[in-house]
Motif scaffolding. Structure first.
Motif, PDB file in Angstrom:
ATOM      1  N   ALA A 125       0.825  -1.211   0.000  1.00 38.35           N
ATOM      2  CA  ALA A 125       0.000   0.000   0.000  1.00 38.35           C
ATOM      3  C   ALA A 125       0.858   1.259   0.000  1.00 38.35           C
ATOM      4  CB  ALA A 125      -0.934  -0.002   1.210  1.00 38.35           C
ATOM      5  N   VAL A 126       1.993   1.211   0.667  1.00 35.91           N
ATOM      6  CA  VAL A 126       2.890   2.373   0.694  1.00 35.91           C
ATOM      7  C   VAL A 126       3.260   2.772  -0.733  1.00 35.91           C
ATOM      8  CG1 VAL A 126       5.216   3.141   1.332  1.00 35.91           C
ATOM      9  CG2 VAL A 126       3.807   1.912   2.995  1.00 35.91           C
ATOM     10  N   GLU A 127       3.606   1.775  -1.550  1.00 41.02           N
ATOM     11  CA  GLU A 127       3.979   2.028  -2.951  1.00 41.02           C
ATOM     12  C   GLU A 127       2.750   2.382  -3.787  1.00 41.02           C
ATOM     13  OE1 GLU A 127       7.131   2.123  -3.976  1.00 41.02           O
ATOM     14  OE2 GLU A 127       7.765   1.609  -1.949  1.00 41.02           O
ATOM     15  N   ASP A 128       1.718   1.563  -3.663  1.00 41.91           N
ATOM     16  CA  ASP A 128       0.507   1.708  -4.458  1.00 41.91           C
ATOM     17  C   ASP A 128      -0.132   3.078  -4.270  1.00 41.91           C
ATOM     18  OD1 ASP A 128      -1.826   0.991  -5.956  1.00 41.91           O
ATOM     19  OD2 ASP A 128      -2.824   0.320  -4.123  1.00 41.91           O
ATOM     20  N   LEU A 129      -0.199   3.539  -3.040  1.00 44.39           N
ATOM     21  CA  LEU A 129      -0.872   4.795  -2.708  1.00 44.39           C
ATOM     22  C   LEU A 129       0.088   5.981  -2.624  1.00 44.39           C
ATOM     23  CD1 LEU A 129      -3.164   3.296   0.075  1.00 44.39           C
ATOM     24  CD2 LEU A 129      -3.792   3.787  -2.307  1.00 44.39           C
ATOM     25  N   GLN A 130       1.371   5.713  -2.849  1.00 45.90           N
ATOM     26  CA  GLN A 130       2.419   6.739  -2.769  1.00 45.90           C
ATOM     27  C   GLN A 130       2.329   7.508  -1.457  1.00 45.90           C
ATOM     28  OE1 GLN A 130       2.190   9.021  -6.400  1.00 45.90           O
ATOM     29  NE2 GLN A 130       2.768   7.269  -7.634  1.00 45.90           N
ATOM     30  N   LEU A 131       2.341   6.739  -0.361  1.00 45.05           N
ATOM     31  CA  LEU A 131       2.222   7.334   0.970  1.00 45.05           C
ATOM     32  C   LEU A 131       3.495   8.079   1.349  1.00 45.05           C
ATOM     33  CD1 LEU A 131       0.552   4.400   2.962  1.00 45.05           C
ATOM     34  CD2 LEU A 131      -0.567   6.340   1.826  1.00 45.05           C
ATOM     35  N   ASN A 132       3.319   9.227   1.987  1.00 45.68           N
ATOM     36  CA  ASN A 132       4.449   9.956   2.551  1.00 45.68           C
ATOM     37  C   ASN A 132       4.790   9.425   3.933  1.00 45.68           C
ATOM     38  OD1 ASN A 132       2.732  12.302   0.944  1.00 45.68           O
ATOM     39  ND2 ASN A 132       4.905  12.237   0.502  1.00 45.68           N
ATOM     40  N   SER A 133       3.814   8.792   4.587  1.00 43.96           N
ATOM     41  CA  SER A 133       3.990   8.287   5.940  1.00 43.96           C
ATOM     42  C   SER A 133       2.901   7.250   6.213  1.00 43.96           C
ATOM     43  CB  SER A 133       3.875   9.457   6.920  1.00 43.96           C
ATOM     44  OG  SER A 133       4.067   9.023   8.238  1.00 43.96           O
ATOM     45  N   LEU A 134       3.199   6.313   7.113  1.00 41.55           N
ATOM     46  CA  LEU A 134       2.230   5.299   7.515  1.00 41.55           C
ATOM     47  C   LEU A 134       2.210   5.230   9.036  1.00 41.55           C
ATOM     48  CD1 LEU A 134       0.328   2.881   6.745  1.00 41.55           C
ATOM     49  CD2 LEU A 134       2.355   1.432   6.856  1.00 41.55           C
ATOM     50  N   VAL A 135       1.013   5.173   9.607  1.00 41.69           N
ATOM     51  CA  VAL A 135       0.856   5.056  11.056  1.00 41.69           C
ATOM     52  C   VAL A 135       0.151   3.735  11.330  1.00 41.69           C
ATOM     53  CG1 VAL A 135      -0.115   6.097  13.145  1.00 41.69           C
ATOM     54  CG2 VAL A 135       0.705   7.565  11.282  1.00 41.69           C
ATOM     55  N   ILE A 136       0.702   2.984  12.276  1.00 38.93           N
ATOM     56  CA  ILE A 136       0.162   1.661  12.592  1.00 38.93           C
ATOM     57  C   ILE A 136       0.112   1.493  14.102  1.00 38.93           C
ATOM     58  CG2 ILE A 136       2.465   0.616  12.383  1.00 38.93           C
ATOM     59  CD1 ILE A 136       1.110  -1.897  11.260  1.00 38.93           C
ATOM     60  N   GLY A 137      -0.908   0.847  14.583  1.00 42.09           N
ATOM     61  CA  GLY A 137      -1.018   0.558  16.007  1.00 42.09           C
ATOM     62  C   GLY A 137      -0.261  -0.726  16.331  1.00 42.09           C
ATOM     63  N   SER A 138       0.172  -0.829  17.562  1.00 41.45           N
ATOM     64  CA  SER A 138       0.856  -2.040  18.017  1.00 41.45           C
ATOM     65  C   SER A 138       0.024  -2.682  19.109  1.00 41.45           C
ATOM     66  CB  SER A 138       2.244  -1.685  18.569  1.00 41.45           C
ATOM     67  OG  SER A 138       2.819  -2.819  19.165  1.00 41.45           O
ATOM     68  N   ARG A 139      -0.254  -3.962  18.929  1.00 40.67           N
ATOM     69  CA  ARG A 139      -1.057  -4.655  19.935  1.00 40.67           C
ATOM     70  C   ARG A 139      -0.228  -5.007  21.161  1.00 40.67           C
ATOM     71  NH1 ARG A 139      -3.863  -9.474  16.996  1.00 40.67           N
ATOM     72  NH2 ARG A 139      -1.774  -9.713  16.230  1.00 40.67           N
ATOM     73  N   GLY A 140       1.074  -4.885  21.072  1.00 34.94           N
ATOM     74  CA  GLY A 140       1.920  -5.166  22.226  1.00 34.94           C
ATOM     75  C   GLY A 140       1.916  -6.636  22.604  1.00 34.94           C
TER      76      GLY A 140
END
Length: 168
Positions: A116-131
């Motif tokens: 998705a980073v490539e496909d959507l040409q993201l400048n940044s990605l934020v993801i949650g961590s379940r720990g």
């Protein structure tokens, strides 16, 4: 002073408490006026929904917030309507003028988020961590660790609230 250009920020969204926390963090700390935010949902490869056959390889088309509110979107993609997420996105659009969109992929979340980073040409990605604890992390693999290591854009991992052992 030159106007900062708008950015495209992806948020990994599985509607868990930690993914909602990641969305809230991004809204308060990362998203600026006129940015575009794309919620990225990855469905399991065995999920069987109306649109999967059409878009399994490329992911769904980008779905604007207005369409995401509609119930048929829920039926087509198997994603429950989440009033809290819609409220956060409505507030974001109203207060910062940011445009919110949604995209669904099918497959391994680690690979699909990196794609998705490539496909959507993201400048940044934020993801949650379940720990996850160390044993579960070894058995299941950490999505956030994989994405941080392999994504071609900056990745912010927002940790879930850890229960405190002491009270003050």
């Amino acid at each position: 002073m030159a106007k900062a250009s708008s950015r495209t920020v992806g948020i990994a969204m599985d509607f868990s408490p930690t993914s909602k926390l990641a969305l809230k963090w991004a809204v308060h700390n990362l998203i600026n006026k006129d940015d575009r935010i794309i919620l990225i949902n990855v469905q399991p490869p065995q999920a069987d929904h109306t649109r999967k056959d059409l878009f399994q390889d490329t992911g769904s088309p980008l779905v604007p917030l207005e369409e995401f509110r509609e119930m048929n979107f829920t039926k087509q993609y198997g994603i429950a309507r989440d009033p809290e997420v819609i409220d956060i996105l409505d507030t974001l659009a109203r207060t910062k003028g940011a445009k919110a969109m949604f995209k669904v992929y099918w497959g391994d979340p680690r690979e699909k988020l990196c794609n998705a980073v490539e496909d959507l040409q993201l400048n940044s990605l934020v993801i949650g961590s379940r720990g996850l604890g160390p044993i579960k992390r070894v058995l299941m693999g950490s999505v956030s660790k994989y994405v941080v290591t392999n994504a071609s854009c900056p990745v912010t991992v927002v940790k879930g609230n850890q229960p405190s052992n002491s009270r003050h």
